[in-house]
Motif scaffolding. Structure first.
Motif, mmCIF file in Angstrom:
data_model
loop_
_atom_site.group_PDB
_atom_site.id
_atom_site.type_symbol
_atom_site.label_atom_id
_atom_site.label_comp_id
_atom_site.label_asym_id
_atom_site.label_seq_id
_atom_site.Cartn_x
_atom_site.Cartn_y
_atom_site.Cartn_z
ATOM 1 N N ARG A 1 0.807 -1.222 0.000
ATOM 2 C CA ARG A 1 0.000 0.000 0.000
ATOM 3 C C ARG A 1 0.840 1.272 0.000
ATOM 4 N NH1 ARG A 1 -1.093 1.525 5.683
ATOM 5 N NH2 ARG A 1 -0.051 0.037 7.071
ATOM 6 N N ALA A 2 2.115 1.129 -0.321
ATOM 7 C CA ALA A 2 2.989 2.306 -0.300
ATOM 8 C C ALA A 2 2.639 3.304 -1.388
ATOM 9 C CB ALA A 2 4.454 1.882 -0.436
ATOM 10 N N GLY A 3 2.151 2.816 -2.529
ATOM 11 C CA GLY A 3 1.783 3.721 -3.609
ATOM 12 C C GLY A 3 2.759 3.755 -4.756
ATOM 13 N N VAL A 4 3.806 2.909 -4.683
ATOM 14 C CA VAL A 4 4.772 2.775 -5.782
ATOM 15 C C VAL A 4 5.112 1.300 -5.922
ATOM 16 C CG1 VAL A 4 5.814 5.075 -5.632
ATOM 17 C CG2 VAL A 4 6.686 3.222 -4.199
ATOM 18 N N GLY B 1 3.150 10.624 -6.909
ATOM 19 C CA GLY B 1 1.917 9.888 -6.658
ATOM 20 C C GLY B 1 1.896 9.297 -5.266
ATOM 21 N N MET B 2 3.024 8.744 -4.821
ATOM 22 C CA MET B 2 3.112 8.233 -3.449
ATOM 23 C C MET B 2 2.991 9.368 -2.445
ATOM 24 S SD MET B 2 6.197 6.051 -1.600
ATOM 25 C CE MET B 2 7.317 7.442 -1.379
ATOM 26 N N HIS B 3 3.688 10.469 -2.707
ATOM 27 C CA HIS B 3 3.616 11.613 -1.795
ATOM 28 C C HIS B 3 2.181 12.111 -1.663
ATOM 29 C CE1 HIS B 3 8.129 12.817 -2.480
ATOM 30 N NE2 HIS B 3 7.981 11.653 -1.869
ATOM 31 N N ALA B 4 1.476 12.216 -2.793
ATOM 32 C CA ALA B 4 0.101 12.719 -2.758
ATOM 33 C C ALA B 4 -0.795 11.801 -1.951
ATOM 34 C CB ALA B 4 -0.432 12.878 -4.180
ATOM 35 N N ALA B 5 -0.602 10.490 -2.080
ATOM 36 C CA ALA B 5 -1.456 9.529 -1.380
ATOM 37 C C ALA B 5 -1.309 9.624 0.134
ATOM 38 C CB ALA B 5 -1.128 8.117 -1.855
ATOM 39 N N ARG C 1 7.579 22.186 -11.183
ATOM 40 C CA ARG C 1 6.227 22.490 -11.677
ATOM 41 C C ARG C 1 5.421 21.212 -11.866
ATOM 42 N NH1 ARG C 1 6.851 23.917 -17.311
ATOM 43 N NH2 ARG C 1 6.737 21.638 -17.453
ATOM 44 N N ASP C 2 6.027 20.231 -12.517
ATOM 45 C CA ASP C 2 5.317 18.982 -12.768
ATOM 46 C C ASP C 2 5.069 18.210 -11.471
ATOM 47 O OD1 ASP C 2 5.421 19.664 -15.423
ATOM 48 O OD2 ASP C 2 7.019 18.243 -15.940
ATOM 49 N N TYR C 3 5.999 18.309 -10.537
ATOM 50 C CA TYR C 3 5.815 17.664 -9.237
ATOM 51 C C TYR C 3 4.580 18.217 -8.533
ATOM 52 C CZ TYR C 3 6.698 16.469 -4.325
ATOM 53 O OH TYR C 3 6.578 16.021 -3.038
ATOM 54 N N ARG C 4 4.458 19.533 -8.504
ATOM 55 C CA ARG C 4 3.282 20.148 -7.880
ATOM 56 C C ARG C 4 2.008 19.778 -8.628
ATOM 57 N NH1 ARG C 4 2.423 25.014 -8.386
ATOM 58 N NH2 ARG C 4 0.889 25.117 -6.714
ATOM 59 N N ALA C 5 2.074 19.706 -9.952
ATOM 60 C CA ALA C 5 0.899 19.320 -10.739
ATOM 61 C C ALA C 5 0.466 17.903 -10.388
ATOM 62 C CB ALA C 5 1.205 19.432 -12.230
ATOM 63 N N ALA C 6 1.435 17.008 -10.201
ATOM 64 C CA ALA C 6 1.099 15.631 -9.829
ATOM 65 C C ALA C 6 0.495 15.576 -8.427
ATOM 66 C CB ALA C 6 2.347 14.752 -9.906
ATOM 67 N N GLY D 1 -3.295 14.398 -7.424
ATOM 68 C CA GLY D 1 -3.523 13.406 -6.386
ATOM 69 C C GLY D 1 -4.340 13.905 -5.224
ATOM 70 N N GLY D 2 -4.824 15.155 -5.314
ATOM 71 C CA GLY D 2 -5.718 15.673 -4.283
ATOM 72 C C GLY D 2 -5.106 16.632 -3.287
ATOM 73 N N VAL D 3 -3.828 16.973 -3.457
ATOM 74 C CA VAL D 3 -3.169 17.905 -2.538
ATOM 75 C C VAL D 3 -3.596 19.333 -2.871
ATOM 76 C CG1 VAL D 3 -0.941 18.856 -1.799
ATOM 77 C CG2 VAL D 3 -1.209 16.387 -2.174
ATOM 78 N N THR D 4 -3.937 20.107 -1.864
ATOM 79 C CA THR D 4 -4.320 21.503 -2.050
ATOM 80 C C THR D 4 -3.480 22.394 -1.137
ATOM 81 O OG1 THR D 4 -6.071 21.345 -0.373
ATOM 82 C CG2 THR D 4 -6.692 20.887 -2.672
ATOM 83 N N GLY D 5 -3.329 23.653 -1.547
ATOM 84 C CA GLY D 5 -2.704 24.648 -0.684
ATOM 85 C C GLY D 5 -1.195 24.648 -0.652
#
Length: 400
Positions: free
Chosen positions: A131-134, A182-186, A317-322, A326-330
């Motif tokens: 369940r790590a996400g990667v 993707g893992m970070h966002a999860a 930029r792409d990291y923040r977009a990902a 993945g649902g991260v805000t702010g």
């Protein structure tokens, strides 16, 4: 009755057919038969800085023999090959494994034990990997005894580890950072992180690393003063003095699950190097902390100075977009860039510890260390890390 767990091998030469049979039986991979032939060989392209890595090719005396139960026959799996969670994962036994073994060097074993790295990695594979996400390798057996340990992992060949000295293609860098995002966002600022109390938080783990860095700094200077005099005699000492500021500031960023040792040689790519990463390996120093820590270390170790400078803006930029996808805000661009610069200052402490407390096998490992030292000398200047640290009061971080 479960078969007894075999002792941790003293060295790679002790990994023979008898030991492998006991290991695979104790973990449930084998329920009958055994290993009849073993060939242990170096693992090309992987440095194994904190330990020894070997590929083990095996033959079995009962492979594909014996009747399958009807349910298993329908599923096309073999009851004698099971993963660590007890689920059937393949019909035939694997022809090879990757063995990860403790270092033969006492100072390296002491460092790994001091930071709890081996036990953390074993627990990751047993409890968190699904369940790590990667994607990760499968664990087939693990044991630890004091500062000695062994892991028997899935052989992902023909996939190959990246090479920090050679660097990665720009598209590889972007694809790899996107995957870890993707893992970070999860796990971003997730309440579920609190349940992972066996994984250290950023401030706890880095406090230990910073203490080791200060102990090791004179040795780093002795090794590199002629190569990077500005880093060793002006920039470096000021950054070392500012590590508390770096640590306290980054500890206020939103936490997530980090790989912690995010370099190309801990990422497996398809043969030929094309496409996204196949798996992330080496979870010894995973932690809960700010996402840009992984991004900074990967960029530093995957690209030379010019390539890193050319890629930084787009990668962040792409990291923040990902993250947003993945649902991260702010999490603003300004905050992300500030955290990235602070993270790069912290990377210096990693390089100091790596080059003085981890003794690799062979000249290739030392060559990678020298490359990383050269790159961090340029990165902390390019990113004006000293100016950023000077702008922060202790235990504060700038508003985004």
């Amino acid at each position: 009755m479960k078969p007894p767990t075999p002792e941790v091998p003293a060295d790679a030469a002790a990994i023979d057919s008898a030991w492998l049979t006991r290991a695979l039986r104790s973990s449930g991979v084998l329920t009958d038969g055994g290993v009849t032939d073993v060939q242990v060989e170096p693992l090309g392209g992987s440095q194994g800085f904190a330990g020894q890595l070997r590929r083990v090719r095996v033959n079995y005396d009962h492979e594909r023999q014996g009747a399958l139960g009807s349910a298993e026959d329908e599923l096309g799996v073999d009851s004698r090959f099971r993963g660590n969670d007890g689920t059937n994962v393949a019909r035939s036994l694997p022809p090879s494994f990757i063995v990860k073994l403790h270092s033969p060097i006492a100072i390296t074993r002491g460092l790994i034990r001091r930071i709890g790295a081996a036990s953390r990695e074993i627990r990751f594979y047993r409890e968190l990997a699904p369940r790590a996400g990667v994607p990760t390798a499968a664990l087939h057996f693990a044991a630890q005894d004091g500062d000695r340990y062994v892991l028997l992992l899935e052989d992902l060949a023909p996939a190959q580890a990246g090479d920090p000295a050679a660097g990665c293609l720009p598209e590889q860098v972007q694809a790899t950072v996107a995957r870890v995002a993707g893992m970070h966002a999860a796990w971003w600022d997730s309440p579920a992180l609190a349940s992972l109390d066996w994984i250290p938080v950023f401030e706890e783990l880095t406090a230990t690393r910073h203490a080791i860095c200060r102990e090791a700094w004179p040795e780093f200077v002795e090794r590199y003063r002629r190569h990077f005099p500005d880093l060793c005699h002006r920039v470096g000492p000021a950054l070392i003095d500012g590590l508390n500021t770096v640590r306290h500031a980054l500890s206020q960023a939103p936490p997530t699950l980090l790989h912690g040792d995010f370099r190309p040689d801990n990422v497996m790519y398809a043969a030929g190097g094309a496409g996204p990463p196949v798996a992330f390996v080496d979870w010894q120093v995973m932690l809960r902390g700010p996402g840009p820590m992984d991004v900074a270390y990967f960029l530093l170790s995957a690209a030379d100075r010019g390539t890193r400078r050319a890629l930084e803006t787009d990668v962040l930029r792409d990291y923040r977009a990902a993250l947003t996808h993945g649902g991260v805000t702010g999490y603003t661009a300004e905050q992300c860039h500030t955290d990235y610069r602070l993270a790069m200052a912290d990377v210096l402490s990693r390089i100091v510890v790596l080059t003085t407390r981890v003794l690799p096998e062979g000249a290739a490992g030392w060559s990678v260390f020298d490359v990383l030292a050269e790159r961090i000398a340029g990165a902390v200047v390019d990113l004006e890390c000293l100016a950023l640290i000077a702008s922060l009061s202790d235990r504060s971080r700038p508003l985004a």
